[in-house]
Design an enzyme around this catalytic site. Structure first.
Site, mmCIF file in Angstrom:
data_model
loop_
_atom_site.group_PDB
_atom_site.id
_atom_site.type_symbol
_atom_site.label_atom_id
_atom_site.label_comp_id
_atom_site.label_asym_id
_atom_site.label_seq_id
_atom_site.Cartn_x
_atom_site.Cartn_y
_atom_site.Cartn_z
ATOM 1 N N LEU A 82 -79.796 1.748 47.408
ATOM 2 C CA LEU A 82 -78.909 1.132 46.217
ATOM 3 C C LEU A 82 -78.258 -0.274 46.454
ATOM 4 C CD1 LEU A 82 -78.146 1.390 43.239
ATOM 5 C CD2 LEU A 82 -76.182 2.904 44.396
ATOM 6 N N ARG A 117 -79.251 -2.624 48.453
ATOM 7 C CA ARG A 117 -80.435 -3.498 48.668
ATOM 8 C C ARG A 117 -80.129 -4.601 47.567
ATOM 9 N NH1 ARG A 117 -84.792 0.157 51.145
ATOM 10 N NH2 ARG A 117 -84.089 0.703 53.355
ATOM 11 N N GLN A 130 -67.796 2.423 48.285
ATOM 12 C CA GLN A 130 -68.371 3.826 48.650
ATOM 13 C C GLN A 130 -67.252 4.383 49.186
ATOM 14 O OE1 GLN A 130 -71.926 3.603 50.945
ATOM 15 N NE2 GLN A 130 -72.312 5.686 50.564
ATOM 16 N N GLN A 131 -67.353 5.908 49.208
ATOM 17 C CA GLN A 131 -66.584 6.848 49.991
ATOM 18 C C GLN A 131 -66.675 6.760 51.287
ATOM 19 O OE1 GLN A 131 -67.535 11.032 50.248
ATOM 20 N NE2 GLN A 131 -65.478 11.558 49.106
ATOM 21 N N HIS A 166 -83.640 -6.000 36.819
ATOM 22 C CA HIS A 166 -84.597 -5.936 37.778
ATOM 23 C C HIS A 166 -84.322 -4.591 38.529
ATOM 24 C CE1 HIS A 166 -85.787 -7.422 41.753
ATOM 25 N NE2 HIS A 166 -84.909 -6.967 42.303
ATOM 26 N N ARG A 197 -86.737 0.736 40.501
ATOM 27 C CA ARG A 197 -86.393 1.846 40.884
ATOM 28 C C ARG A 197 -86.456 3.137 39.647
ATOM 29 N NH1 ARG A 197 -85.737 1.507 46.054
ATOM 30 N NH2 ARG A 197 -84.292 -0.308 46.592
#
Length: 244
Positions: free
Chosen positions: A78, A80, A88-89, A168, A173
């Site tokens: 993700l 990237r 983030q945790q 994008h 994805r």
């Protein structure tokens, strides 16, 4: 199971994008004209302008998602996508205290299908948690104890992307050839957007889908799984037309 929630986004996103686009074309444009942008203005101008390929205007709308229960394998992919913001945790400050292996780690279905292998995985993961906790109990700070944790450990992350970067991201994805976990996250992000009446139209106007939707053909044709195009288009159209 991973949980994705659209927690916030630009107020009146389609009106904002349309208003920004009209600065190039509308002689009567002004700061105050934003309040006069109507749904009819959006429907009249936005599909046409996007059809010309003027996608920089999409950057004026941002979306913030909460993603819970994915693995760090997933978040490594993700992040990237660099034109985005992430929080983030932390494994440095938050101690892993779950005893249940299934609640603590993401285990692929390919492993679960092999019963013997699955039991071995669970045994190793349980031992990992045990040694992690023992290390902390013996005075090792969690910033060092975390070194033993595998990439399968579940995490939480907040993601903010502008709409152009989301296009994008979805292009890459949502593809059937993307890794299964981040593909699941991407579809759930799109589904969250489709639930909002004030966002849903942009999914089709801006072709917020995999690259086969954006381009009209598969750019990886030689590697395309059988029946992929038909299956993907059907799934995307169902999401794009869904309502809350």
């Amino acid at each position: 199971m991973v949980r994705v929630t659209l927690v916030n986004y630009t107020k009146r996103p389609l009106e904002t994008i349309t208003w920004a686009a009209l600065i190039s074309y509308w002689g009567e444009w002004s700061t105050e004209s934003f309040e006069r942008i109507s749904e009819n203005d959006v429907e009249k101008h936005l599909p046409r302008i996007l059809g010309y390929g003027h996608e920089s205007i999409l950057e004026h709308a941002t979306f913030t998602f909460s993603i819970e229960g994915c693995s760090r394998v997933c978040t490594h992919q993700l992040v990237r996508h660099r034109i985005a913001s992430y929080t983030q945790q932390s494994q440095r400050y938050i101690v892993l205290d779950e005893e249940n292996v299934e609640e603590t780690f993401v285990i692929p279905e390919s492993i679960k299908k092999d019963r013997e292998l699955y039991e071995k995985w669970k045994k190793v993961m349980a031992e990992t948690i045990s040694l992690y906790k023992e290390s902390i109990n013996r005075g090792v700070h969690q910033e060092d104890a975390r070194f033993i944790l595998p990439q399968a450990v579940k995490t939480k992350i907040i993601v903010t992307m502008n709409l152009r970067e989301l296009k994008h991201f979805f292009g890459l994805r949502l593809c059937e050839r993307a890794q299964w976990e981040i593909r699941e996250v991407a579809w759930k992000m799109l589904e969250e957007m489709a639930k909002r009446d004030d966002i849903r139209p942009i999914i089709k106007w801006a072709k917020l889908g995999p690259r086969c939707i954006q381009f009209g053909y598969c750019p990886e044709r030689d590697l395309m799984p059988p029946g992929c195009l038909k299956k993907t288009r059907k799934k995307w159209e169902k999401v794009a037309e869904s309502k809350s």
